[in-house]
Design an enzyme around this catalytic site. Sequence first.
Site, mmCIF file in Angstrom:
data_model
loop_
_atom_site.group_PDB
_atom_site.id
_atom_site.type_symbol
_atom_site.label_atom_id
_atom_site.label_comp_id
_atom_site.label_asym_id
_atom_site.label_seq_id
_atom_site.Cartn_x
_atom_site.Cartn_y
_atom_site.Cartn_z
ATOM 1 N N GLY A 173 -20.508 -30.803 53.325
ATOM 2 C CA GLY A 173 -21.062 -31.254 51.742
ATOM 3 C C GLY A 173 -22.481 -31.868 52.006
ATOM 4 N N GLY A 174 -22.746 -32.787 51.169
ATOM 5 C CA GLY A 174 -24.325 -33.159 51.011
ATOM 6 C C GLY A 174 -24.507 -33.680 52.350
ATOM 7 N N GLY A 207 -52.837 -7.888 57.618
ATOM 8 C CA GLY A 207 -52.615 -9.533 57.260
ATOM 9 C C GLY A 207 -52.114 -10.159 58.512
ATOM 10 N N ALA A 208 -51.118 -9.318 59.267
ATOM 11 C CA ALA A 208 -50.508 -10.091 60.335
ATOM 12 C C ALA A 208 -51.659 -10.733 61.205
ATOM 13 C CB ALA A 208 -49.605 -9.334 60.792
HETATM 14 C C1 HXC Z 1 -12.284 -41.016 54.224
HETATM 15 C C2 HXC Z 1 -11.553 -39.527 56.167
HETATM 16 C C3 HXC Z 1 -12.593 -38.587 55.550
HETATM 17 C C4 HXC Z 1 -13.357 -38.732 54.257
HETATM 18 C C5 HXC Z 1 -11.510 -37.634 57.411
HETATM 19 N N1 HXC Z 1 -10.993 -38.991 57.008
HETATM 20 N N2 HXC Z 1 -12.485 -37.603 56.464
HETATM 21 N N3 HXC Z 1 -11.450 -40.721 55.744
HETATM 22 N N4 HXC Z 1 -13.068 -40.230 53.837
HETATM 23 N N5 HXC Z 1 -14.057 -38.171 53.873
HETATM 24 C C6 HXC Z 1 -10.185 -39.529 57.931
HETATM 25 C C7 HXC Z 1 -8.712 -38.891 57.776
HETATM 26 O O1 HXC Z 1 -7.999 -39.503 56.621
HETATM 27 C C8 HXC Z 1 -7.977 -39.274 59.154
HETATM 28 O O2 HXC Z 1 -7.600 -40.512 58.879
HETATM 29 C C9 HXC Z 1 -9.052 -39.359 60.175
HETATM 30 O O3 HXC Z 1 -10.357 -39.544 59.374
HETATM 31 C C10 HXC Z 1 -9.220 -37.897 60.684
HETATM 32 O O4 HXC Z 1 -9.315 -37.034 59.893
HETATM 33 P P1 HXC Z 1 -8.293 -35.591 59.978
HETATM 34 O O5 HXC Z 1 -8.173 -34.933 59.008
HETATM 35 O O6 HXC Z 1 -6.968 -35.996 60.734
HETATM 36 O O7 HXC Z 1 -9.046 -34.832 61.414
HETATM 37 P P2 HXC Z 1 -9.116 -33.352 61.409
HETATM 38 O O8 HXC Z 1 -7.778 -32.776 61.258
HETATM 39 O O9 HXC Z 1 -9.826 -33.113 62.583
HETATM 40 O O10 HXC Z 1 -9.821 -32.849 60.359
HETATM 41 C C11 HXC Z 1 -11.262 -33.159 60.007
HETATM 42 C C12 HXC Z 1 -11.894 -32.968 58.490
HETATM 43 C C13 HXC Z 1 -11.016 -33.437 57.623
HETATM 44 C C14 HXC Z 1 -12.278 -31.361 58.766
HETATM 45 C C15 HXC Z 1 -13.350 -33.392 58.488
HETATM 46 O O11 HXC Z 1 -10.694 -34.965 57.930
HETATM 47 C C16 HXC Z 1 -11.511 -33.372 56.178
HETATM 48 O O12 HXC Z 1 -11.452 -32.332 55.620
HETATM 49 N N6 HXC Z 1 -11.911 -34.415 55.653
HETATM 50 C C17 HXC Z 1 -12.576 -34.487 54.194
HETATM 51 C C18 HXC Z 1 -13.906 -33.647 54.457
HETATM 52 C C19 HXC Z 1 -14.711 -33.855 53.019
HETATM 53 O O13 HXC Z 1 -14.425 -33.100 52.195
HETATM 54 N N7 HXC Z 1 -15.708 -34.817 52.984
HETATM 55 C C20 HXC Z 1 -16.164 -34.766 51.847
HETATM 56 C C21 HXC Z 1 -17.479 -34.020 51.953
HETATM 57 S S1 HXC Z 1 -18.661 -34.123 50.701
HETATM 58 P P3 HXC Z 1 -6.334 -41.104 59.981
HETATM 59 O O14 HXC Z 1 -6.052 -42.487 59.519
HETATM 60 O O15 HXC Z 1 -5.182 -40.256 59.690
HETATM 61 O O16 HXC Z 1 -6.778 -41.088 61.342
HETATM 62 C C22 HXC Z 1 -19.450 -35.149 51.085
HETATM 63 C C23 HXC Z 1 -20.502 -35.612 50.037
HETATM 64 C C24 HXC Z 1 -21.873 -36.214 50.555
HETATM 65 O O17 HXC Z 1 -19.743 -35.656 52.158
HETATM 66 C C25 HXC Z 1 -22.824 -36.225 49.497
HETATM 67 C C26 HXC Z 1 -23.984 -36.561 49.818
HETATM 68 C C27 HXC Z 1 -25.104 -36.197 48.880
#
Ligand code: HXC
Length: 514
Positions: free
Chosen positions: A169-170, A404-405
């Site tokens: 994401g972001g 040009g290059a």
């Molecule tokens: C809170 C999170 C988290 C998140 C992971 N965890 N991502 N907690 N917020 N964004 C936590 C899980 O709950 C888990 O907690 C631990 O971290 C490990 O995650 P797992 O899923 O068990 O690990 P894995 O299987 O390796 O998968 C990793 C992952 C997946 C692919 C990153 O966790 C995932 O898809 N997370 C969400 C990603 C996402 O959509 N993020 C938001 C993106 S948008 P426990 O307690 O079980 O250990 C964004 C916007 C930014 O970032 C905007 C800026 C402008």
Amino acid sequence: MSNPREELKRRRTAVEGMGGQKRIERQHQMGKWTARERLAYLLDEGTFEEIGAHVKHRGTLFGMAGAAAPADGVVTGYGRIFGRPVYVFAQDFTVLGGSLGEMHAAKIQRVQDLALKSGVPIIGLNDSGGARIQEGVDALNGYGEIFKRNTWASGVIPQITVIMGPSAGGAVYSPALTDIIIMVRKTAQMFITGPQVIQAVTGETVTSEALGGADTHLKRSGVAHLAADSDQEALDMVRRVLSFLPQNFREEPPVAPTEDPLGRLDGRLADVIPLDANKPYDVTTIIRSVLDDGDFFELQKGYADNLVIGLGRIGGRPVGIVANQPRVLAGTLDINASDKLARFVRFCDAFNIPVVTLVDTPGYLPGTAQEYGGIIRHGAKVLYAYAEATVPKVTLILRKAYGGAYLATCSRSLGADLVLAWPTAEIAVMGPDGAANIIFRRDIEASADPQATKAAKAEEYREEFANPYVAASRGYIDAVIDPVETRGHVARALMVLYNKHDERPAKHHGNMPV
Ligand code: HXC
């Protein structure tokens, strides 16, 4: 009341324990080091000073109230690399998946602010699930504050990012605003929308690695500059990149003494250019010959390989190398090569690294894909970057420099300080065949043997222009040099330019075509 020193020790132990043994083991099983292991390896031994270890999140929703999150999932502080100070942050995937909440972001902002104020490079080790979902808009706000600081620091201090886990994401945009992105194969992925969202919206099926893995971003998207096979290799690359860079834009890059004589001759260069003008050769042979100890640190290798960029040293001083690669697409300039070139020249210029350009290009890559894709806009970036740059610029024309290059690859008119050429250089508006087709079209059409006439006319054109002496007679080339002596000539050209001072008109900032 416990002993204050004991209390400190207890708290330190809790913070150093990160997300607990089970999660640390899982991190290791995935082939990843923990944040602390990474920092210990990256920095000179024993130099890490942690700041913000006791910072706590303020989340209260979705089970966050009172939830332990050591260091709030990011280890921040400062240390040394090759004895020089750096600021660092390393996201800790074992704590809430390294997710970025309000205070986690505040810790990163704190080191960003300190790094910028003190003119010290900042290195970010990213391993995070992105915005901490439980903290909602506070997490998003945290990213915005980081992006803003990345932008303010751009061109002031080197900002290096290593992607060592997910970056979705972001969250990808802080890395994208930094100078260099290094990714670890298999464990690091960057994407704006992940495979599941893509499947749902467009129906495409793609794995995370194919979508946003290190090789995808190194070779396909051009987002990454380097890819490593392990955390260790990636961190070695950070140290290597920094070895070429000053602490900030006010300083000169560090000098590394060399035993390699400046005037070293290289007989291989006498016939590196094939006699047949359409035959390719590998320009990196020439690059290595010119650099100290043949040591060339290529960046973005695998992306737009018709252009080679990278860092090396001449006489111990860092230089940026830009070179057309005749082996790929005949060394033509296209959209991706233009972007690659322009960004690299601006990077060098920002950090006082002289640019040496090796030219052998027949021109821009023709085609509707290029025109519709905006080669005009992208190609203009190259002109802009060279003309804007105030660092020493030395150009060496090896063979073809057409149209040009020719102008774009740091010609005299665009701002090269010194232009050298090999005797094999050909400077012309276009290649002899194309030129003959246009200016001798009537003669060719009227001829009994158009093919032979065309070849003869092309030869006539080649005789006239396909050499460096017409350009040299007009002063567009400063010296025609013996290829064997290239290193010495380039080294002396750079030496005489090191104290160069050049200014541009005052302005808020230019409006580079992007
Ligand atoms: C809170 C999170 C988290 C998140 C992971 N965890 N991502 N907690 N917020 N964004 C936590 C899980 O709950 C888990 O907690 C631990 O971290 C490990 O995650 P797992 O899923 O068990 O690990 P894995 O299987 O390796 O998968 C990793 C992952 C997946 C692919 C990153 O966790 C995932 O898809 N997370 C969400 C990603 C996402 O959509 N993020 C938001 C993106 S948008 P426990 O307690 O079980 O250990 C964004 C916007 C930014 O970032 C905007 C800026 C402008």
